[in-house]
Structures are given as structure tokens and as C-alpha cells.
Design a protein around this motif. Structure first.
Motif, mmCIF file in Angstrom:
data_model
loop_
_atom_site.group_PDB
_atom_site.id
_atom_site.type_symbol
_atom_site.label_atom_id
_atom_site.label_comp_id
_atom_site.label_asym_id
_atom_site.label_seq_id
_atom_site.Cartn_x
_atom_site.Cartn_y
_atom_site.Cartn_z
ATOM 1 N N THR A 36 4.807 10.192 1.054
ATOM 2 C CA THR A 36 5.216 8.582 0.834
ATOM 3 C C THR A 36 6.652 8.656 0.534
ATOM 4 O OG1 THR A 36 3.160 8.235 0.605
ATOM 5 C CG2 THR A 36 4.551 6.381 0.544
ATOM 6 N N LEU A 37 6.982 9.289 -0.706
ATOM 7 C CA LEU A 37 8.419 9.291 -1.017
ATOM 8 C C LEU A 37 9.410 9.606 -0.133
ATOM 9 C CD1 LEU A 37 7.528 10.322 -4.887
ATOM 10 C CD2 LEU A 37 8.552 8.180 -4.158
ATOM 11 N N HIS B 185 13.857 8.946 3.671
ATOM 12 C CA HIS B 185 14.462 8.935 5.144
ATOM 13 C C HIS B 185 14.633 7.540 5.539
ATOM 14 C CE1 HIS B 185 13.570 13.307 5.424
ATOM 15 N NE2 HIS B 185 14.789 13.262 6.099
ATOM 16 N N LEU B 186 13.737 6.501 5.310
ATOM 17 C CA LEU B 186 13.901 5.270 5.575
ATOM 18 C C LEU B 186 15.047 4.770 5.208
ATOM 19 C CD1 LEU B 186 12.388 2.948 7.179
ATOM 20 C CD2 LEU B 186 11.411 2.317 5.042
ATOM 21 N N LEU B 187 15.651 4.902 3.887
ATOM 22 C CA LEU B 187 16.809 4.356 3.316
ATOM 23 C C LEU B 187 18.107 4.975 3.778
ATOM 24 C CD1 LEU B 187 15.706 4.798 -0.536
ATOM 25 C CD2 LEU B 187 16.298 2.532 0.383
ATOM 26 N N GLN C 51 10.840 15.093 -5.896
ATOM 27 C CA GLN C 51 10.946 14.132 -4.973
ATOM 28 C C GLN C 51 11.411 12.712 -5.323
ATOM 29 O OE1 GLN C 51 10.716 14.939 -1.625
ATOM 30 N NE2 GLN C 51 11.459 12.988 -1.309
ATOM 31 N N VAL C 52 10.728 12.363 -6.612
ATOM 32 C CA VAL C 52 11.108 11.049 -7.362
ATOM 33 C C VAL C 52 12.637 11.059 -7.735
ATOM 34 C CG1 VAL C 52 10.928 9.795 -9.322
ATOM 35 C CG2 VAL C 52 8.777 10.701 -8.217
ATOM 36 N N THR C 53 13.097 12.161 -8.088
ATOM 37 C CA THR C 53 14.824 12.296 -8.534
ATOM 38 C C THR C 53 15.601 12.002 -7.214
ATOM 39 O OG1 THR C 53 14.412 14.586 -8.822
ATOM 40 C CG2 THR C 53 14.442 13.349 -10.582
ATOM 41 N N ARG D 29 0.620 -1.150 -0.248
ATOM 42 C CA ARG D 29 0.252 0.051 -0.046
ATOM 43 C C ARG D 29 0.681 1.356 -0.074
ATOM 44 N NH1 ARG D 29 -5.322 1.052 1.943
ATOM 45 N NH2 ARG D 29 -5.834 -1.114 1.174
ATOM 46 N N LEU D 30 1.880 1.126 0.730
ATOM 47 C CA LEU D 30 2.679 2.513 0.847
ATOM 48 C C LEU D 30 3.454 2.729 -0.290
ATOM 49 C CD1 LEU D 30 4.281 1.997 4.536
ATOM 50 C CD2 LEU D 30 2.862 3.917 3.790
ATOM 51 N N ILE D 31 3.908 1.724 -0.967
ATOM 52 C CA ILE D 31 4.668 1.692 -2.243
ATOM 53 C C ILE D 31 3.466 2.458 -3.512
ATOM 54 C CG2 ILE D 31 6.006 0.656 -4.073
ATOM 55 C CD1 ILE D 31 7.283 -1.062 -2.138
ATOM 56 N N GLU D 32 2.297 1.616 -3.292
ATOM 57 C CA GLU D 32 1.287 2.260 -4.311
ATOM 58 C C GLU D 32 1.020 3.668 -3.926
ATOM 59 O OE1 GLU D 32 -0.779 0.736 -6.919
ATOM 60 O OE2 GLU D 32 1.018 -0.632 -6.693
ATOM 61 N N HIS D 33 1.232 4.309 -2.860
ATOM 62 C CA HIS D 33 0.960 5.574 -2.568
ATOM 63 C C HIS D 33 1.932 6.642 -3.019
ATOM 64 C CE1 HIS D 33 -1.862 4.777 1.462
ATOM 65 N NE2 HIS D 33 -2.486 4.482 0.060
#
Length: 706
Positions: A413-414, A419-421, A597-599, A397-401
Motif C-alpha cells: 500500500t505504501l 507511485h500515486l504521488l 518503504q516508509v522513509t 481503508r487504504l491509508i489504514e493499510h
């Protein structure tokens, strides 16, 4: 009495007990005082007794707690603390409990005196015939040094220090008993344990009660006391703490109730920017706050309590830390946060994701971080396949978001994943990306034929454009001198192109990224201060930080040999990269903030010093298997689309330059420009290619210098 005892100790040599102290110990004066304090007779006596005990333990230097006539009344007095909240004696109670905690911190083995055992025979058929007269005689033999047998309900954890030395030798299933089962003549077997330890840790129970005090200072002192107790290295105490007290429940229940007290809708910016929370300083005044917003008080309370749980787990002994972290995951993350993250209301999703992002940023304990990671991503480590991408529903669900219809939810979500990474846990990157690159089955592996070898010897890849003669490099503008410098330190072209091991010469890779965007779509060399040197500096600093994070994960230095890889298996880049590549492919049609954010996430991924990540994300010359895509191939496709669309837009380059200047604040906002989204997308694309080129160069430079 206290003054006499202190004066007597000062007049004597260290460690020598004087007659007054002897009298106090042998005539059980502390027991008498406890009885008077319990009855509070005359009124106010409880306060006086608590103060006396506190000062006695604090001011007498010789160790008193090992004496049975000290630790037993101290233990009884502990039980009186925190029974009723907001009593007049609350201040004295917390002072007394804290001095006991401080003494235990100095001599951790003393904690065994405060674990009270209750022996309970298990009412099972197997155990009834095992309880023998020997066992009952064994209980009688537990007489104390005063010659009085101890009642089973009130057996102190040990009657003397010799039992503590035996503690490590106890069998696994009985090591939370702080006296040896052998003394009870009971044979303990894993199948039917006759004696079931049920220990009371009243010191913890009293502190837990006082954490609920309406007086904030008392509650903070109680939290500090618990912090001291969880950090004690004694395994028996740690087990008792998590199994026989309500500590885990208190932590998680309060987290849950504070989370539920938050407004349904909070501005993500408020959640992110509310000042750093320190659990001991949760003193917030709405009237004094110029930047107040609805729900700020509740948000600070929640974040400060989460900070306390995090610090508690960080300081705790290993057994206690693991138990508390698991409780936070099961009773708070799964039971409370997961339903909020899985809901369909956009406002709800945004608020709960922003809170998860804040928690990811804030967590510092390794043990709690692991539970958070497993909660978000699951524990799977085998390669993903398209049919099973929703095995862990929350991760799916989070990746879909990340590709949600709401740009705000996508960005939030990105950012959470970004930050998780950056958190120091190996499972994060492995679960999201690495497990799918392990077999290198994105490569089309063909031994080189003679024709290919001839092409390689000419220094070119079959079908590649001649990047060396690109006009961008023959006519570098003044502020791009940084690029000349770092290209000049590239290694000379080797006669053979080592295509199979992915170690393509760095200058070719750098050129490939820099020349991806066609000249007519470039605008950075018309504006000062937008050269490559800033990206180089940032990439160098960030890569160094990432190397430090990944140091203990023992990653290989070179890609896995293709002979050992299963190249027949069909390749799937994984759900996370699939969504990122899909979004990257739409960069010309997405809002500017989403593109940034994606880049940003993709550049963070490409910084990791793993050879497979480097090959898959940063090597344009990797020979992709049929139907596979890489970051480079996605960008090539975008550029192809861009070339077609440029033809349809009149005055494309001047418009592009104007948009760049506006984004940099060099031009005032004016009339709306047509194709704004496309123009902003092109600028992000150009900057992203420069960033990837800088990262590729920095990574090569780091691997080639010893």
C-alpha cells in the motif's frame, strides 16, 4: 470496373470527374452492388462487394464519400458488417470498415454523414400540441440532391456540407443533431424539448461487434478503427459515440470480466514484474514462457485491455474521453475493484492492492488518471479533522493499510501511494497533505521578545545544541569530501535569523539532520562508498523531475503570511501523515523492508517544491505549536529512545558495523545477531537523515540560483 476508374482518374487532371465515374455515381451502381452483397447472390458476392468498396475508397484519390450515392450505400454496407461473428467475410468486413475510418480521419467533417438520426416525438403533455403541420412540412423539405425525400429513420447526418457549418451555432441542448432544428420549425426549450435526438453510429456498432471476434487479428483491427473514430474532433460524433453506442459498456464490461477472471491470489511480485503490456500485442504463449506462473495469461489479458482503454481515452476527443473515463470509474473502479480493496481477507487485500498499484503505474491518460485519483482519494479539499478522516471510506481503508498487521500489505500500500504521488495531478498531494498545511497552524506564532533577539544575534536558536562544533564535521573521513564541498557553498551566516518566514540558513538545517543520529550509532563512515554525494546526485535529479511535474500547478514561492493564516484553528497533520509519522516513530522496532518503504515515501513527500511542505518536513527550527509534531520532532523522539537502548546493548558499534556490511553484501551471512531489528532500524535512520539533509540542501540551492 475498378481498373477502368483508376486508369480514368490517372489520365485526367486532379479533381476532374471522368464519364465512367459520373456513370457510377448517377446510375447508383454502388446501391445495386450493395443489394447483391446483402443477398449474397450469387454466393460469395458479399465478399466481392466488400473488396470492391474497400479498393474504390482506397485507390480513388478524389473525395467520394460526400456524394450521396456513395455515402448512403457505404452506410448500408457498414450495417451488414459484424452482424455475425466468424463469418467467411470477416476479413473483408474489417478491411472495409478500416478504410472508412481512415477516410474519416483524413476529413473529420465527413463523419456527419455516418450519424443517422431518428426523430422521436416525446409523448409528454407539453409536447403533443407543439408538433405542427409546419414541422411535418419541414421534414418534407429535407429532400436530397437527387430530389428524393429522406425517411426520418434514415436521415443522413447532413444532406450537404452547409449543415456542418451551422453545427457550432446550434443551441447546447440540440447540438448533437447534425441539422438545424430551425429547419423543422421547432422552438427548442430546455424544459420541453420536442424532438429527442437518437442517433445511430453504425460504424461504431459494427466495429464493437468485431472486437468480439474469435480471430485476434480482426479484434485488434477493430480496436484500431475505434481508436481512429474516438479521436475525430467533431463534437456531434463524440456525443453520439458515448450516448448512442455501447462503447463505454463494452470497455468497462470487458475490464470487469477480465478482472474477475484473475485468480484470487497472485504473487504481488508477478503482478509488478510481468513485462510491459501493449494492447495490440496481446499474444502470449504459455509453452514458450520460461517464467510462467498460474494466472499469467489472464493477467496479461486484463492489463493489455486496461492499456487499450487508457490509450483510447488518451486519444479521444474531450467529450468522449470524459464520458469513457467516468464509465471506467463507475462501472469498473467502484463496482468491481472497490469491494476487493475493502475486503478483510489478507490474501485478497494483497492481490487487489498490487493490481491497483500496477494500474496506478500504468495509467497515462490525464482524464483517466483524474477519475482514478478521485476514486482512490475522493474529491474533498477542505482540511481534515480527526472525527471525519473516514469520509471517503476507500481512502481511509487504504491509508489504514499502510499500518496493517501484515507487513506485506503495508509495504504494497505504501508503494502504491509512493507511485500515486509521482503522478502529474495536483489533487493527489493537496488531498493527502497540503490541505492540512494551508493555514500553517502547526506554528506557534509569538513576536520575538528582546531575550530571543539576543539569542538569535549570537547565531543560535534557544535550546539548540551547538551543531557547528560537532565532531562529525571536524574529522570528516576521506569519502565524505562531497559533504565538505557542498557545505562550503552554503551562504554565510546572516546576523539575523529570519525565524518567522521559515528560511533558516541551509547549513544549519543540513547539520541538524546530519547530527541527529549520535556518533556511537553511526556506521556509514566505516564503509567506503556510503557518503553523501550519492544522495546529493539522486536528490538533485529527483527534485528536478518533481519541479517539472508541479510547474503548471502555480504554487507560491514563499509560505503564506502568518497574518493571513488562521493560527487559532487546531492543527491535524491529516490521516496520511499521521500514519507515516506513527510508523516513523516505530522505526527501531519494525522490519527493515517496512522501514525502507516508509522513509522512501517521506523523502518523496519532502522533495515537492511547495513552501509549506518544505517548512513542515524539512525545517528543524520551525517553532511548533503545542501538541503538534513534525518530521524532525518525530525523529528527535526516536533518537532519544535510541540513546537509552544503546546503553543496554554490549558491543553495540561493532555489531552495527557488521549488520551494515551484511546488508551491503560485504560480509557473508553468519550467525544471528541479537537486536537485529533495532540495528537495521538504526542504519535506515542514519541513511534517512543523510537523505533529508541532501534534499534540504538541493532545494535551497535551487531556490537561491536564478
Amino acid at each position: 470496373m475498378l481498373d477502368i476508374l483508376v486508369q480514368e482518374e490517372n489520365e485526367r487532371e486532379s479533381g476532374e470527374t471522368g464519364p465512367c465515374m459520373e456513370y457510377l455515381l448517377h446510375h447508383k451502381i454502388l446501391e445495386t452492388l450493395y443489394t447483391l452483397g446483402k443477398a449474397d447472390c450469387p454466393p460469395g458476392m458479399k465478399q466481392q462487394v466488400l473488396a470492391f468498396y474497400t479498393k474504390l475508397l482506397g485507390r480513388i484519390r478524389q473525395p467520394l464519400l460526400p456524394h450521396i450515392n456513395v455515402h448512403r450505400p457505404v452506410q448500408k454496407l457498414i450495417r451488414l458488417c459484424g452482424e455475425v461473428l466468424a463469418t467467411p467475410t470477416e476479413n473483408e468486413e474489417i478491411q472495409f470498415l478500416c478504410i472508412v475510418c481512415a477516410k474519416l480521419k483524413q476529413d473529420p467533417y465527413l463523419v456527419n454523414f455516418f450519424l443517422e438520426n431518428k426523430l422521436k416525438a416525446m409523448a409528454s403533455k407539453e409536447s403533443t400540441n407543439v408538433i405542427t403541420e409546419d414541422m411535418l412540412k419541414g421534414q418534407d423539405s429535407l429532400a436530397t440532391d437527387t430530389g428524393q425525400p429522406i425517411q426520418p429513420e434514415e436521415t443522413p447526418g447532413t444532406a450537404g456540407a452547409e449543415h456542418m457549418e451551422k453545427e457550432d451555432e446550434l443551441p447546447q441542448q440540440a447540438d448533437d443533431l447534425s441539422f438545424s432544428l430551425d429547419e423543422l420549425n421547432v422552438t427548442s426549450s430546455p424544459e420541453s424539448s420536442t424532438v429527442c435526438p437518437n442517433q445511430d453510429y453504425n460504424l461504431v456498432n459494427s466495429l464493437l461487434n468485431l472486437t468480439k471476434s474469435p480471430d485476434g487479428r480482426i479484434a485488434v483491427k477493430a480496436c484500431e478503427g475505434l481508436m481512429l473514430l474516438v479521436s475525430l474532433p467533431e463534437p456531434a460524433a463524440a456525443k453520439c459515440l458515448t450516448q448512442s453506442t455501447c462503447l463505454c459498456e463494452l470497455l468497462t464490461d470487458r475490464l470487469a470480466s477480465l478482472y474477475r477472471a484473475l485468480p484470487q491470489s497472485l504473487d504481488p511480485l508477478d503482478i509488478e514484474t510481468v513485462e510491459a503490456i501493449n494492447w495490440g500485442l496481446d499474444s502470449y504463449s504459455h509453452k514458450e514462457d520460461a517464467s510462467a506462473f498460474p494466472g499469467k495469461r489472464a493477467l496479461i489479458s486484463f492489463l493489455s485491455w486496461f492499456d487499450y482503454c487508457d490509450q483510447l481515452i488518451k486519444e479521444a476527443q474531450k467529450i468522449a474521453a470524459v464520458a469513457m473515463a467516468k464509465a471506467v470509474r463507475e462501472r469498473f473502479f467502484v463496482d468491481v475493484m472497490e469491494p476487493q480493496l475493502m475486503q478483510t481477507s489478507e490474501i485478497g487485500i494483497l492481490t487487489s492492492t498490487a493490481l491497483l498499484h500496477r494500474i496506478v503505474r500504468q495509467v497515462t491518460s490525464d482524464v483517466l488518471l483524474q477519475e482514478l485519483v478521485y476514486f482512490v482519494l475522493g474529491e474533498h479539499r477542505e482540511p481534515e479533522t480527526l472525527p471525519n478522516i473516514n469520509r471517503h471510506p476507500l481512502r481511509h481503508r487504504l491509508i489504514e493499510h499502510c499500518d496493517h498487521i501484515s507487513d506485506e500489505i503495508s509495504i504494497m500500500t505504501l508503494r502504491m501511494f509512493e507511485h500515486l504521488l509521482q503522478k502529474p495531478h495536483e489533487h493527489i498531494l493537496y488531498n493527502l497533505v497540503l490541505r492540512n498545511l494551508e493555514e500553517r497552524n502547526y506554528i506557534e506564532y509569538k513576536p520575538l521578545c528582546q531575550e530571543d533577539k539576543d539569542v538569535v544575534e549570537n547565531g543560535q536558536i534557544a535550546g539548540a545544541i551547538d551543531l557547528e562544533e560537532d565532531p562529525l564535521f571536524t574529522d570528516l573521513s576521506p569519502d565524505n569530501t562531497g559533504a565538505q564541498e557542498w557545505l562550503s557553498v552554503s551562504p554565510p551566516v546572516s546576523p539575523e535569523h529570519p525565524k518567522n518566514d521559515g528560511k533558516t540558513e541551509v547549513h544549519k538545517i543540513v547539520n541538524s539532520f546530519l547530527c541527529l543520529v549520535p556518533d556511537e550509532a553511526k556506521s556509514s563512515y566505516h564503509v567506503e562508498g556510503t557518503g553523501y554525494d550519492t544522495y546529493l546526485r539522486d536528490a538533485h535529479r529527483q527534485f528536478r523531475d518533481y519541479c517539472l511535474i508541479c510547474l503548471r500547478w502555480e504554487w507560491p514561492g514563499s509560505p503564506r503570511s502568518l497574518e493571513k493564516c488562521n493560527l487559532e484553528a487546531s492543527f491535524f497533520e491529516g490521516h496520511f501523515l499521521k500514519v507515516l509519522f506513527d510508523r516513523m516513530g516505530r522505526i527501531l522496532d519494525q522490519p527493515y523492508d517496512v522501514n525502507l518503504q516508509v522513509t522512501s515515501v517521506l523523502s518523496k513527500l519532502s522533495l515537492f517544491p511547495h513552501p509549506h511542505i518544505h517548512e513542515y518536513l524539512l525545517d528543524p527550527y520551525v517553532n511548533l505549536a503545542s501538541g503538534c509534531r513534525s518530521l524532525f520532532s518525530v525523529i528527535v523522539r526516536v533518537v532519544g529512545d535510541l540513546m537509552v537502548r544503546i546503553q543496554r546493548i554490549p558491543d553495540f558499534t561493532p555489531k552495527l558495523l557488521l549488520v551494515r556490511k551484511r546488508l551491503l553484501g560485504l560480509e557473508p551471512e553468519g550467525p544471528v545477531i541479537d537486536h537485529m531489528t533495532l540495528l537495521e532500524g538504526v542504519i535506515v535512520l542514519e541513511e534517512f537523515c543523510k537523505e533529508l539533509a541532501a534534499i534540504a540542501f538541493v532545494k535551497y540551492h535551487a531556490s537561491s540560483t536564478p
